[in-house]
Design an enzyme around this catalytic site. Structure first.
Site, PDB file in Angstrom:
ATOM      1  N   ALA B  12       0.890  -1.111  -0.082  1.00  0.00           N
ATOM      2  CA  ALA B  12       0.027  -0.101   0.052  1.00  0.00           C
ATOM      3  C   ALA B  12       0.988   1.147   0.106  1.00  0.00           C
ATOM      4  CB  ALA B  12      -0.910   0.027   1.179  1.00  0.00           C
ATOM      5  N   CYS B  13       0.212   2.178  -0.709  1.00  0.00           N
ATOM      6  CA  CYS B  13       1.114   3.561  -0.831  1.00  0.00           C
ATOM      7  C   CYS B  13      -0.102   4.615  -0.752  1.00  0.00           C
ATOM      8  CB  CYS B  13       2.010   3.720  -1.767  1.00  0.00           C
ATOM      9  SG  CYS B  13       1.381   4.010  -3.494  1.00  0.00           S
ATOM     10  N   ASP B  14       0.340   5.899  -0.925  1.00  0.00           N
ATOM     11  CA  ASP B  14      -0.611   7.008  -0.664  1.00  0.00           C
ATOM     12  C   ASP B  14      -1.712   6.918  -1.961  1.00  0.00           C
ATOM     13  OD1 ASP B  14      -1.464   9.347   0.612  1.00  0.00           O
ATOM     14  OD2 ASP B  14      -0.634  10.358  -1.353  1.00  0.00           O
ATOM     15  N   VAL B  46      -3.621   3.353   0.544  1.00  0.00           N
ATOM     16  CA  VAL B  46      -3.971   3.184   1.897  1.00  0.00           C
ATOM     17  C   VAL B  46      -5.168   3.246   2.617  1.00  0.00           C
ATOM     18  CG1 VAL B  46      -3.089   3.923   4.486  1.00  0.00           C
ATOM     19  CG2 VAL B  46      -1.414   3.638   2.606  1.00  0.00           C
TER      20      VAL B  46
END
Lengths: 381, 99
Positions: B12-14, B46
């Site tokens: 997960a990333c922004d 996220v």
């Protein structure tokens, strides 16, 4: 969780809510930028853009091709409505997206400028409203009447929201947008725009990069580009130069893992446009942020000097995306802004990395550097 | 740590588009090399993490938010997307589950 980390989480959440409305739709911004690039009078294929005019100003027949006619509706309707739909969806799924789009038509028609900010307000608002309205009679609808109630409740809420947005929200958003646009223009005209980097670069490495670029700069820049054909705002955050300089400094002067991984990071950052790969290098040595700020400010100042900018957002911030969105009259300024910002950040980051080299070599003895272990301990809470 | 087999790893990333996609590609390659075929690696934002996530990988700057979204998941924090021993640790964990 400490106060500072919960504050950071709060800011990140709000920021990624804003960018989350824009980023899934970046492909549409790119399509708009490409169509503009080809068919505007100063573009690559202007003859297919609009009917050429003869000496008296009468339109000549060019075979019915009039692609330029798409540029206006795309920015006025397509882009804001996509943002509104995504915003509504984030709040309440597909149904929220639909009501958000209906309501956003009110702000679009009620103002004379591309309504990105309006879409970012009314889109999620529409989703929230229909969520609340649905909750009123949740579980109370007689079997067989669900579709009737769902369709008409969303239709009525959407219609009312569009009217309210037209009358009440549109004038408000227009005022705020005008003020923001004037503010940015004043900052630009006064020559203080490079100061933006003091805010942007530190926020960027704290993973607010998308929030700032796509939550704020993309909507403002697109509005400006719709008028003047380009905007420097698209390069304030997306310029890959400062990150390139920092990574080069690690590749040349760094030690151990950070030196070994920097060349690979350069490819992913500069060509692939994933700026996140250089953030850890800055977080590892916070003093490097000075290099990022100075590099970023150099880039902004260069674009200011040359009056250069991009047509549409460069996303991801890869050199390829940047060059594809550069209008013909901006190549020199834009390329120099990347090269000079990389040079400045390389020189400053180089001095910082070089000066701490000995301490880093000692720390490398323990495999993981002390700074990394420390930051891990801080963040593990 | 749950004794059940983990079948999905979420990177997960922004935005769920950039670094997470890259990390997922790197991890998929490592899993393939290790011969683990019944684990799917996906990437997402996220903010889109669901509470039923099993194993979530995030950068340390985003782990607090990821924990909030998926409190029951195993969370792995990385400092550097490019070169991290954490990927190998994840592969080892998954291999150990299947031993």
């Amino acid at each position: 969780m400490t106060t500072s980390s919960s504050a950071r989480v709060g800011v990140q959440k709000f920021g990624s809510f804003l960018s989350g409305m824009v980023m899934p739709n970046i492909a549409a911004f790119i399509a708009w930028g490409l169509i503009t690039a080809f068919f505007i009078p100063t573009g690559w294929l202007p003859a297919l853009g609009a009917n050429p005019l003869d000496a008296d100003g009468n339109a000549l027949n060019n075979g019915g091709l009039n692609f330029l006619a798409m540029v206006g509706p795309m920015i006025v309707y397509m882009l804001p409505l996509l943002i509104a739909n995504t915003g509504g969806r984030l709040v309440y799924g597909v149904r929220g997206g639909v009501v958000g789009v209906i309501g956003t038509m009110g702000v679009i028609v009620g103002t004379s400028i591309p309504m990105f900010m309006g879409a970012m307000i009314v889109g999620p608002l529409g989703g929230w409203l229909i969520k609340k309205v649905d909750a009123i009679w949740a579980g109370k609808i007689r079997a067989g009447f669900e579709m009737l109630v769902d369709n008409f409740s969303a239709g009525i809420v959407g219609a009312v929201l569009a009217l309210v947005a037209f009358l009440g929200i549109a004038p408000f958003v227009q005022t705020v947008s005008d003020a923001l646009g004037t503010g940015v223009q004043a900052l630009y005209d006064s020559g203080f725009a490079p100061l933006l980097s003091i805010l942007v670069e530190p926020a960027k490495v704290l993973f607010l990069n998308n929030a700032i670029n796509h939550g704020v700069l993309t909507p403002l820049g697109t509005t400006a580009a719709a008028e003047s054909g380009k905007s420097f705002l698209f390069l304030v955050e997306a310029n890959p130069g400062p990150g390139l300089g920092i990574l080069l400094a690690f590749a040349v002067f760094g030690v151990g893992l950070s030196k070994a991984s920097a060349p690979g990071a350069i490819i992913i950052h500069f060509l692939g446009g994933i700026h996140e790969v250089y953030f850890p290098y800055v977080l590892m040595k916070p003093a490097i942020i000075v290099a990022a700020i100075a590099g970023g400010a150099t880039g902004v100042a260069t674009n200011w000097l040359f009056g250069s900018g991009l047509r549409a957002p460069a996303s991801p911030g890869s050199i390829f995306a940047v060059l594809l969105q550069t209008p013909t009259d901006s190549y020199i300024g834009v390329i120099l802004s990347v090269v000079l910002s990389a040079t400045v950040s390389f020189l400053i980051a180089g001095i910082i990395v070089r000066s701490t080299r000995k301490a880093d070599l000692d720390a490398e003895a323990g495999d993981l550097s002390a700074a990394k272990a420390q930051s891990k301990a801080n963040k593990g809470s | 740590m749950s004794a059940d087999l983990t079948h999905t790893v979420i990177f997960a990333c922004d935005a769920g588009m950039g670094s997470s996609a890259m990390g997922a590609t790197l991890l998929r390659t490592k899993l393939k090399t290790a011969g683990i075929t019944d684990v799917t690696v996906i990437n997402k934002a996220v903010a889109e993490l669901a509470s039923d996530a099993e194993l979530v990988i995030t950068h340390s700057g985003l782990t607090d938010r990821a924990r909030h979204m998926a409190p029951d998941a195993i969370h792995v924090t990385v400092e550097n997307f490019m070169a991290t021993p954490k990927y190998d640790e994840v592969v080892e964990t998954l291999r150990a589950q299947r031993a």
